[in-house]
Design a protein around this motif. Structure first.
Motif, short mmCIF file in Angstrom:
data_model
loop_
_atom_site.label_atom_id
_atom_site.label_comp_id
_atom_site.label_asym_id
_atom_site.label_seq_id
_atom_site.Cartn_x
_atom_site.Cartn_y
_atom_site.Cartn_z
N VAL A 39 0.88 -1.17 0.00
CA VAL A 39 0.00 0.00 0.00
C VAL A 39 0.92 1.22 0.00
N GLY A 40 0.35 2.38 -0.24
CA GLY A 40 1.21 3.55 -0.18
C GLY A 40 0.53 4.84 -0.56
N ILE A 41 1.27 5.91 -0.33
CA ILE A 41 0.89 7.26 -0.74
C ILE A 41 2.02 7.77 -1.64
N THR A 42 1.67 8.34 -2.78
CA THR A 42 2.70 8.75 -3.72
C THR A 42 2.38 10.14 -4.28
N GLY A 43 3.38 10.72 -4.92
CA GLY A 43 3.17 11.99 -5.61
C GLY A 43 2.91 13.17 -4.69
N LYS A 44 3.48 13.14 -3.48
CA LYS A 44 3.29 14.24 -2.51
C LYS A 44 1.82 14.49 -2.18
N THR A 45 1.00 13.44 -2.27
CA THR A 45 -0.42 13.56 -1.95
C THR A 45 -0.63 13.93 -0.49
N TYR A 46 -1.58 14.82 -0.24
CA TYR A 46 -1.96 15.20 1.12
C TYR A 46 -3.15 14.32 1.53
N PRO A 47 -2.96 13.32 2.39
CA PRO A 47 -4.07 12.44 2.73
C PRO A 47 -5.08 13.11 3.64
N GLY A 48 -6.34 12.95 3.30
CA GLY A 48 -7.44 13.42 4.13
C GLY A 48 -8.27 12.25 4.60
N VAL A 49 -9.51 12.52 4.96
CA VAL A 49 -10.40 11.49 5.48
C VAL A 49 -10.57 10.35 4.48
N ASP A 50 -10.84 10.67 3.21
CA ASP A 50 -11.10 9.63 2.22
C ASP A 50 -9.90 8.72 2.03
N GLU A 51 -8.71 9.32 1.93
CA GLU A 51 -7.50 8.53 1.73
C GLU A 51 -7.18 7.67 2.95
N ALA A 52 -7.34 8.24 4.15
CA ALA A 52 -7.06 7.49 5.37
C ALA A 52 -7.97 6.28 5.49
N LEU A 53 -9.25 6.46 5.18
CA LEU A 53 -10.20 5.34 5.27
C LEU A 53 -9.92 4.29 4.21
N ALA A 54 -9.56 4.73 3.00
CA ALA A 54 -9.26 3.77 1.94
C ALA A 54 -8.04 2.92 2.29
N LEU A 55 -7.00 3.57 2.79
CA LEU A 55 -5.79 2.83 3.19
C LEU A 55 -6.08 1.90 4.35
N ALA A 56 -6.81 2.38 5.35
CA ALA A 56 -7.13 1.54 6.50
C ALA A 56 -7.95 0.33 6.09
N GLY A 57 -8.90 0.52 5.16
CA GLY A 57 -9.70 -0.60 4.70
C GLY A 57 -8.87 -1.67 4.03
N ARG A 58 -7.93 -1.25 3.21
CA ARG A 58 -7.02 -2.20 2.54
C ARG A 58 -6.18 -2.93 3.58
N ILE A 59 -5.65 -2.21 4.55
CA ILE A 59 -4.78 -2.83 5.56
C ILE A 59 -5.56 -3.80 6.44
N LEU A 60 -6.78 -3.44 6.83
CA LEU A 60 -7.58 -4.33 7.66
C LEU A 60 -7.97 -5.60 6.91
N ALA A 61 -8.19 -5.49 5.60
CA ALA A 61 -8.47 -6.69 4.80
C ALA A 61 -7.27 -7.63 4.80
N ILE A 62 -6.07 -7.05 4.75
CA ILE A 62 -4.86 -7.87 4.83
C ILE A 62 -4.75 -8.51 6.20
N SER A 92 -8.62 13.81 12.41
CA SER A 92 -7.73 13.22 13.41
C SER A 92 -8.16 11.80 13.76
N GLU A 93 -9.48 11.56 13.82
CA GLU A 93 -9.96 10.22 14.15
C GLU A 93 -9.65 9.22 13.03
N THR A 94 -9.78 9.66 11.78
CA THR A 94 -9.52 8.72 10.69
C THR A 94 -8.02 8.44 10.55
N LEU A 95 -7.18 9.42 10.84
CA LEU A 95 -5.74 9.15 10.84
C LEU A 95 -5.38 8.19 11.97
N ALA A 96 -6.00 8.36 13.13
CA ALA A 96 -5.78 7.42 14.23
C ALA A 96 -6.25 6.02 13.85
N HIS A 97 -7.37 5.95 13.14
CA HIS A 97 -7.88 4.66 12.67
C HIS A 97 -6.88 3.99 11.73
#
Length: 240
Positions: A39-62, A92-97
């Motif tokens: 998984v990852g963040i690329t291109g100097k992307t600024y992660p917000g709520v949507d990105e944090a939840l998408a990444l967390a969902g992928r990680i939890l599936a793993i 802040s809550e989604t980043l903690a998630h």
């Protein structure tokens, strides 16, 4: 190094990694038998709520899978995206998630390794790279928990004073060498050597408890953190 070059050096047996909206997802093969989730963040992307939840969902599936495949988190981001929408939706809550999802994957038997190859800052850095069980970096990466102007606003010290302190005290300073000195970054990999060999060597070492404070003491970047943490633990156990 660019992501394509990093992935080719990491996975000589092939990889399938896609990018969408600044997020990476896929798998790679260190060898025909060893699959690594990516998984990852690329291109100097600024992660917000949507990105944090998408990444967390992928990680939890793993994390829910019974196999012990390691998880590699590639990081080249800005800081967290502090838009009004993201703040109102609980940034802040989604980043903690997201950070807890990485902890859950590690707890479920998936080694989590952050590879910092670009920039990352503030909450985005803490919830991604620093939340992994191990963090490595490539030369040229630029991490910062907080830049000096922001630190000046929080501490009420001038940028000039903080710049002077940053020259001798790594905990005040951004940058790869300073974060390495504090123990936050376990290893700086050599891009002239196959990254696959360096990843295999890291995976061959047993997973251990968080040793960043001890590394900081050994490297001279955080001289007191390990001692203080040990004393707090001793006192807590004595009064438990």
């Amino acid at each position: 190094m660019r992501p394509a070059d990093i992935l080719s050096s990491l996975f000589p047996a092939g990889h399938q990694v896609g990018e969408a909206g600044g997020l990476l997802s896929g798998t790679g093969r260190l060898d025909p038998q060893t699959v690594v989730d990516i998984v990852g963040i690329t291109g100097k992307t600024y992660p917000g709520v949507d990105e944090a939840l998408a990444l967390a969902g992928r990680i939890l599936a793993i994390a829910e899978r019974p196999d012990p495949a390691p998880l590699l988190f590639l990081v080249d981001s800005g800081s967290q995206r502090m838009s009004r929408r993201d703040e109102l939706m609980g940034l802040s809550e989604t980043l903690a998630h997201l950070a807890k999802a990485l902890w859950q994957a590690e707890r479920a038997g998936h080694r989590t390794i952050g590879l910092l190859y670009g920039g990352s800052a503030a909450g985005a850095f803490i919830a991604t790279a620093l939340a992994c069980g191990s963090l490595v970096a490539l030369p040229g990466a630029w991490p910062e928990v907080m830049d000096l102007p922001s630190m000046a606003r929080v501490t009420k010290l001038s940028v000039e004073v903080l710049t002077e302190k940053a020259g001798t005290t790594p905990v005040f300073a951004p940058g790869l060498d300073n974060l390495f000195a504090t123990g936050a970054i376990a290893e700086i990999w050599d891009p002239a050597r196959p990254l696959s060999d360096q990843l295999k060597a890291l995976l061959a070492t047993p997973a251990t408890a968080d040793g960043r404070a001890e590394l900081g003491r050994e490297r001279g970047g955080r001289l007191k953190a390990a001692t203080i943490a040990q004393e707090v633990e001793r006192l807590a156990l004595a009064h438990g």
